[in-house]
Design an enzyme around this catalytic site. Structure first.
Site, PDB file in Angstrom:
ATOM      1  N   GLU A 156       7.105 -64.707 -39.943  1.00  0.00           N
ATOM      2  CA  GLU A 156       8.348 -65.472 -39.729  1.00  0.00           C
ATOM      3  C   GLU A 156       7.998 -66.812 -39.056  1.00  0.00           C
ATOM      4  OE1 GLU A 156      10.594 -63.980 -36.353  1.00  0.00           O
ATOM      5  OE2 GLU A 156      12.504 -64.594 -37.238  1.00  0.00           O
ATOM      6  N   ASN A 196      16.961 -69.284 -41.111  1.00  0.00           N
ATOM      7  CA  ASN A 196      15.634 -68.731 -40.884  1.00  0.00           C
ATOM      8  C   ASN A 196      15.239 -68.081 -42.218  1.00  0.00           C
ATOM      9  OD1 ASN A 196      13.369 -67.340 -40.025  1.00  0.00           O
ATOM     10  ND2 ASN A 196      14.284 -66.660 -38.093  1.00  0.00           N
ATOM     11  N   LYS A 228      17.489 -65.059 -43.410  1.00  0.00           N
ATOM     12  CA  LYS A 228      17.632 -63.953 -42.444  1.00  0.00           C
ATOM     13  C   LYS A 228      19.099 -63.642 -42.142  1.00  0.00           C
ATOM     14  CE  LYS A 228      15.741 -62.669 -37.874  1.00  0.00           C
ATOM     15  NZ  LYS A 228      14.827 -63.151 -36.815  1.00  0.00           N
ATOM     16  N   CYS A 275      11.855 -60.251 -39.598  1.00  0.00           N
ATOM     17  CA  CYS A 275      11.789 -59.794 -38.210  1.00  0.00           C
ATOM     18  C   CYS A 275      12.883 -58.790 -37.843  1.00  0.00           C
ATOM     19  CB  CYS A 275      11.776 -60.978 -37.243  1.00  0.00           C
ATOM     20  SG  CYS A 275      11.246 -60.421 -35.593  1.00  0.00           S
TER      21      CYS A 275
HETATM   22  N1  CDT Z   1      12.402 -62.930 -34.268  1.00  0.00           N
HETATM   23  C1  CDT Z   1      13.075 -61.785 -34.052  1.00  0.00           C
HETATM   24  O1  CDT Z   1      13.984 -61.448 -34.787  1.00  0.00           O
HETATM   25  N2  CDT Z   1      12.708 -61.073 -32.968  1.00  0.00           N
HETATM   26  C2  CDT Z   1      13.419 -59.920 -32.532  1.00  0.00           C
HETATM   27  C3  CDT Z   1      13.426 -59.889 -31.051  1.00  0.00           C
HETATM   28  C4  CDT Z   1      14.752 -59.575 -30.580  1.00  0.00           C
HETATM   29  S1  CDT Z   1      14.917 -59.787 -28.877  1.00  0.00           S
HETATM   30  C5  CDT Z   1      16.339 -60.692 -28.729  1.00  0.00           C
HETATM   31  C6  CDT Z   1      12.884 -58.597 -33.070  1.00  0.00           C
HETATM   32  O2  CDT Z   1      13.703 -57.762 -33.471  1.00  0.00           O
HETATM   33  O3  CDT Z   1      11.682 -58.376 -33.057  1.00  0.00           O
END
Ligand code: CDT
Length: 311
Positions: free
Chosen positions: A47, A110, A127, A172
């Site tokens: 990502e 994203n 996303k 993500c």
């Molecule tokens: N980039 C991303 O989506 N990261 C999230 C962290 C969430 S914490 C607010 C994840 O689910 O890994």
């Protein structure tokens, strides 16, 4: 015809706030050359590969915010990736911040794209599950401002018939949601490509790092097994601008088993020979949706109990 694809998960170590796009692209080209040397058909990047994970920074100045976004893909700085894909006959997927002028307005997403072996973009995903918050939050150890900088993706979870199989993408936080995989599973997905930037710390609690890694693996392994699909999950890892992020990039078989895993928090390539025909057994037996899924009963039970219907 063989349906075995050699797939590379190209984990990237940290990309610091001061690094320009050229730094990231140079490291990606090196990983692509290594993937080509190992016979890969397709290589998966994380990502927001091209920059630091800028959503950890609170910004108000729109010009500053927009400096993290790509207005065209490929653009002058990313064109070498597409040239390399064509020259090597190597597909890739890439995550980036997309600034699009659509419907008379500016939109920010994203985004991830899938590029085939001719260097042509064949798929785009934006996303859907944006974690975090939109305003500065003094209660947090650090900020996670995806809701400030991005709109919810408007393209759904499509699949693409390319590279000899049925491909899907997510990004993500999407990987934690069963719906993500199921929507693609219902379309026959055989390989889900996804990148992530996951802090090793929970900004609001003392959750241990090993539990965060467990949840990351658990979500992707369950998504693979419950839909009979390969999953390739690729991290941007290591300490970025003083903020440590999980590594643990994985290639997961349709059985839910991890077949390859990164061991470092730096630029690292892992590969696996993935037989797309391995998806069929699970899709035709335990998770044969047509035979065993009971959508109408889920709805009836939900209506009787007052719960929200699941689909
Ligand atoms: N980039 C991303 O989506 N990261 C999230 C962290 C969430 S914490 C607010 C994840 O689910 O890994």
């Amino acid at each position: 015809m063989s349906r075995v694809l050699t797939v590379g998960a190209a984990q990237l170590g940290p990309i610091q706030r001061g690094d320009g796009r050229a730094v990231a692209v140079g490291r990606m080209l090196d990983l692509m050359a290594r993937a080509h040397a190992r016979g890969c058909d397709v290589v998966v990047f994380p990502e927001l590969t091209l920059t630091t994970f800028f959503a950890r920074w609170y910004m108000e100045d729109q010009a500053e915010i927009d400096s993290w976004f790509e207005r065209e893909m490929p653009g002058p700085e990313t064109q070498p990736l597409f040239d390399a894909a064509r020259a090597m006959g190597l597909g890739f997927s890439l995550g980036y911040a997309e600034l699009a002028e659509e419907a008379g307005g500016v939109r920010r997403y994203n985004t991830a794209i899938l590029v085939d072996k001719t260097g042509t973009i064949v798929g785009k995903y934006r996303k859907v599950h944006l974690p975090g918050h939109a305003e500065y939050d003094p209660e947090r150890k650090f900020q996670h401002l995806e809701k400030r900088y991005f709109e919810v993706g408007d393209l759904g979870f499509p699949v693409w018939r390319t590279l000899g199989g049925v491909f899907g993408m997510c990004i993500c936080n999407d990987r934690r949601w069963p719906e993500t995989y199921r929507v693609m599973g219902l379309q026959g997905v055989e390989m889900v490509l996804l990148g992530y930037n996951t802090p090793t710390e929970n900004a609001l609690s003392d959750e241990p790092e090993n539990l965060r890694m467990f949840h990351s693996d658990l979500s992707m392994q369950a998504g693979a097994y419950q839909n009979g699909t390969w999953v390739v999950g690729v991290a941007k890892a290591g300490t970025e601008d003083g903020h440590p992020m999980l590594g643990g990039s994985v290639i997961i078989a349709p059985t839910g088993e991890i077949v390859a895993r990164c061991e470092t928090l730096d630029d690292e390539l892992i590969t696996a020979e993935c037989d797309l025909d391995d998806c069929a057994f699970i899709k035709e037996t335990v998770f044969n949706f047509a035979a065993h899924r009971r959508t109408e009963h889920y709805r009836l039970i939900a209506e009787r109990t007052g719960a929200v219907p699941p689909d």
